[in-house]
Motif scaffolding. Structure first.
Motif, PDB file in Angstrom:
ATOM      1  N   ASP A 226       0.820  -1.225   0.000  1.00 15.31           N
ATOM      2  CA  ASP A 226       0.000   0.000   0.000  1.00 15.31           C
ATOM      3  C   ASP A 226       0.847   1.266   0.000  1.00 15.31           C
ATOM      4  OD1 ASP A 226      -2.235  -1.602   0.083  1.00 15.31           O
ATOM      5  OD2 ASP A 226      -2.455  -1.484   2.266  1.00 15.31           O
ATOM      6  N   GLY A 227       2.114   1.132   0.267  1.00 15.64           N
ATOM      7  CA  GLY A 227       2.998   2.297   0.312  1.00 15.64           C
ATOM      8  C   GLY A 227       4.322   2.012  -0.360  1.00 15.64           C
ATOM      9  N   LYS A 228       5.204   2.963  -0.283  1.00  9.25           N
ATOM     10  CA  LYS A 228       6.512   2.846  -0.914  1.00  9.25           C
ATOM     11  C   LYS A 228       7.497   2.170   0.023  1.00  9.25           C
ATOM     12  CE  LYS A 228      10.145   5.642  -3.051  1.00  9.25           C
ATOM     13  NZ  LYS A 228      10.584   7.005  -3.407  1.00  9.25           N
ATOM     14  N   TYR A 229       8.360   1.344  -0.536  1.00  2.10           N
ATOM     15  CA  TYR A 229       9.442   0.748   0.243  1.00  2.10           C
ATOM     16  C   TYR A 229      10.672   0.617  -0.642  1.00  2.10           C
ATOM     17  CZ  TYR A 229       7.746  -3.538  -2.057  1.00  2.10           C
ATOM     18  OH  TYR A 229       7.339  -4.463  -2.987  1.00  2.10           O
ATOM     19  N   TRP A 230      11.824   0.540   0.007  1.00  4.81           N
ATOM     20  CA  TRP A 230      13.081   0.388  -0.718  1.00  4.81           C
ATOM     21  C   TRP A 230      13.447  -1.087  -0.829  1.00  4.81           C
ATOM     22  CZ3 TRP A 230      16.137   4.208   2.898  1.00  4.81           C
ATOM     23  CH2 TRP A 230      15.684   5.522   2.669  1.00  4.81           C
ATOM     24  N   THR A 231      14.156  -1.422  -1.892  1.00  4.82           N
ATOM     25  CA  THR A 231      14.819  -2.719  -2.037  1.00  4.82           C
ATOM     26  C   THR A 231      16.244  -2.439  -2.513  1.00  4.82           C
ATOM     27  OG1 THR A 231      14.307  -3.063  -4.391  1.00  4.82           O
ATOM     28  CG2 THR A 231      12.623  -3.737  -2.776  1.00  4.82           C
ATOM     29  N   TYR A 232      17.034  -3.486  -2.675  1.00  4.18           N
ATOM     30  CA  TYR A 232      18.398  -3.270  -3.153  1.00  4.18           C
ATOM     31  C   TYR A 232      18.395  -2.749  -4.589  1.00  4.18           C
ATOM     32  CZ  TYR A 232      18.181  -7.694  -5.788  1.00  4.18           C
ATOM     33  OH  TYR A 232      17.835  -8.689  -6.662  1.00  4.18           O
ATOM     34  N   GLU A 233      17.268  -2.821  -5.291  1.00  6.14           N
ATOM     35  CA  GLU A 233      17.215  -2.309  -6.656  1.00  6.14           C
ATOM     36  C   GLU A 233      16.992  -0.802  -6.708  1.00  6.14           C
ATOM     37  OE1 GLU A 233      15.886  -5.880  -9.619  1.00  6.14           O
ATOM     38  OE2 GLU A 233      14.273  -4.647  -8.781  1.00  6.14           O
ATOM     39  N   ASN A 234      16.076  -0.291  -5.894  1.00  8.66           N
ATOM     40  CA  ASN A 234      15.738   1.136  -6.011  1.00  8.66           C
ATOM     41  C   ASN A 234      16.399   2.030  -4.968  1.00  8.66           C
ATOM     42  OD1 ASN A 234      14.294   0.740  -3.633  1.00  8.66           O
ATOM     43  ND2 ASN A 234      12.288   0.801  -4.608  1.00  8.66           N
ATOM     44  N   VAL A 235      17.056   1.445  -3.972  1.00  6.64           N
ATOM     45  CA  VAL A 235      17.605   2.258  -2.880  1.00  6.64           C
ATOM     46  C   VAL A 235      18.696   3.212  -3.361  1.00  6.64           C
ATOM     47  CG1 VAL A 235      19.405   0.598  -2.198  1.00  6.64           C
ATOM     48  CG2 VAL A 235      18.421   2.145  -0.485  1.00  6.64           C
ATOM     49  N   TRP A 236      19.375   2.878  -4.445  1.00  3.79           N
ATOM     50  CA  TRP A 236      20.489   3.707  -4.912  1.00  3.79           C
ATOM     51  C   TRP A 236      20.017   5.042  -5.463  1.00  3.79           C
ATOM     52  CZ3 TRP A 236      24.032   1.382  -2.557  1.00  3.79           C
ATOM     53  CH2 TRP A 236      23.990  -0.007  -2.422  1.00  3.79           C
ATOM     54  N   ASN A 237      18.757   5.124  -5.838  1.00 10.13           N
ATOM     55  CA  ASN A 237      18.168   6.409  -6.200  1.00 10.13           C
ATOM     56  C   ASN A 237      17.275   6.935  -5.082  1.00 10.13           C
ATOM     57  OD1 ASN A 237      19.264   6.899  -8.765  1.00 10.13           O
ATOM     58  ND2 ASN A 237      17.735   5.627  -9.753  1.00 10.13           N
TER      59      ASN A 237
END
Length: 378
Positions: A226-237
């Motif tokens: 339901d919300g935004k979360y980081w993973t190792y793919e998107n955390v760099w941005n």
């Protein structure tokens, strides 16, 4: 403090020898092996607007190659380059960006941020000891520091891509790079659909190497989607943009909840903490559960010394975000509640084998992970 080890100095292995040996058999005409599983490197779906991608892609249709490699991450690039050294014709199929997990979301950015964050951490400790800068001056410089960190990560990724991974490099080695998604028609033939929806059929004389890597494994946590979360793919941005948007007075006022105590969770917990944020790490087991127990205990001591709050033996049940103030509430299995501002999910990886038609041609996939079943010879 200056000698505190990074998380991954306690855990790293390599498994390329066995895979290279198998590829040698494949190139030598070992015709019984048509499909080899190299589930190592990960293509990324993330976009990096600051990074330049120059095109040298081939528009090949209905051609037969000696070897076809599906997946342009570290394993696929290694396989393609190795085959080319035997003067074999090679097609390298990639649906996104060459370089895969290692260049864009794994080895290169993670080791860059670990190196930088260690320097930042040591500088902060030295400043606390000798008091060169007051707190107000540190607060003023924290966002400039983050800009510098992001720039160095991007520069390192781009440099390695340009030097080792780009279509131009592959082309110089005689490798055809084909942008698109591959689906098996039989053990030596694939249908390739490009991003523009055009299709072609490619065949391989000796065999096809599957090197499509892995993607983040997201556990079933109620409310997470339901919300935004980081993973190792998107955390760099997203780490940098989200911190910039929230603009806390001090970085330590931002609390990051990390779910997962494996290598990725430990690496990023330490890096984010050393850059100045508050971090709480949730692990359903000890830290680095697949490593030696002494590594787990030593790393726990380091984390506690550096101010990282570690909760072991717990798992996340639900997450809720208050849109009015952006506060995230994570409920654990025990009923304990963790409150923070950002959440990073680092609960492992799973093989990226969907929509490839592997089962249609008789390739057995693991029921749980959907990875390719292999034997002692891979």
């Amino acid at each position: 403090d200056e000698q505190s080890p990074s998380a991954m100095s306690l855990l790293y292995t390599s498994m390329f020898i066995k895979k290279t040996s198998l590829l040698f058999l494949l190139l030598s005409g070992f015709s019984l092996v048509h499909i080899s599983a190299f589930i190592i490197s990960s293509p990324t779906l993330m976009k990096f607007p600051r990074l330049c991608r120059r095109s040298a892609l081939s528009s090949v249709t209905n051609r037969t190659y000696d070897i076809i490699v599906i997946g342009g991450g570290s394993a696929g690039l290694t396989a393609a380059k190795f085959a080319a050294t035997f003067d074999k014709s090679v097609a390298l199929i990639e649906s996104s960006k060459l370089g895969g997990d290692c260049t864009w979301t794994g080895c290169v950015p993670s080791k860059t941020i670990l190196s930088i964050s260690k320097r930042v951490y040591n500088w902060r400790k030295m400043n606390e000891r000798y008091g060169y800068l007051d707190n107000e001056m540190i607060v003023e410089s924290q966002y400039r520091m983050l800009v510098d960190v992001k720039r160095e990560i991007d520069e390192n990724r781009q440099r390695i891509y340009d030097h080792d991974d780009s279509p131009e490099v592959m082309q110089s080695l005689g490798i055809d790079v084909i942008e698109g998604s591959a689906r098996f028609l039989d053990s030596k033939t694939v249908d390739v659909t490009s991003n523009s929806s055009s299709a072609s059929q490619l065949s391989a004389q000796y065999g096809i190497v599957v090197a499509t890597g892995a993607i983040p494994q997201i556990l079933n946590i109620k409310g997470l989607d339901d919300g935004k979360y980081w993973t190792y793919e998107n955390v760099w941005n997203d780490f940098f943009t989200d911190i910039e948007q929230s603009k806390p007075k001090q970085l330590k006022d931002t609390k990051v909840i990390v779910v997962g105590g494996g290598p990725v969770g430990c690496e990023l917990s330490q890096a984010i903490s050393r850059l100045g944020c508050s971090v709480v790490l949730i692990s359903n087991d000890r830290l680095l559960p697949n490593g030696e127990e002494i590594a787990s205990s030593e790393l726990l001591k380091v984390f506690e010394k550096e101010g990282i709050d570690v909760v072991c033996g717990e798992s996340a049940v639900s997450v809720d975000k208050d849109e009015s103030d952006g506060i995230i509430t994570l409920t654990l299995r025990s009923g304990k509640v963790i409150v923070g501002h950002q959440i990073l999910i680092a609960t492992g990886r799973k093989p990226n084998t969907s929509n490839m038609g592997l089962e249609d041609i008789g390739v057995e996939l693991c029921e749980k992970t959907k990875g390719i079943h292999v034997n002692d010879n891979l």
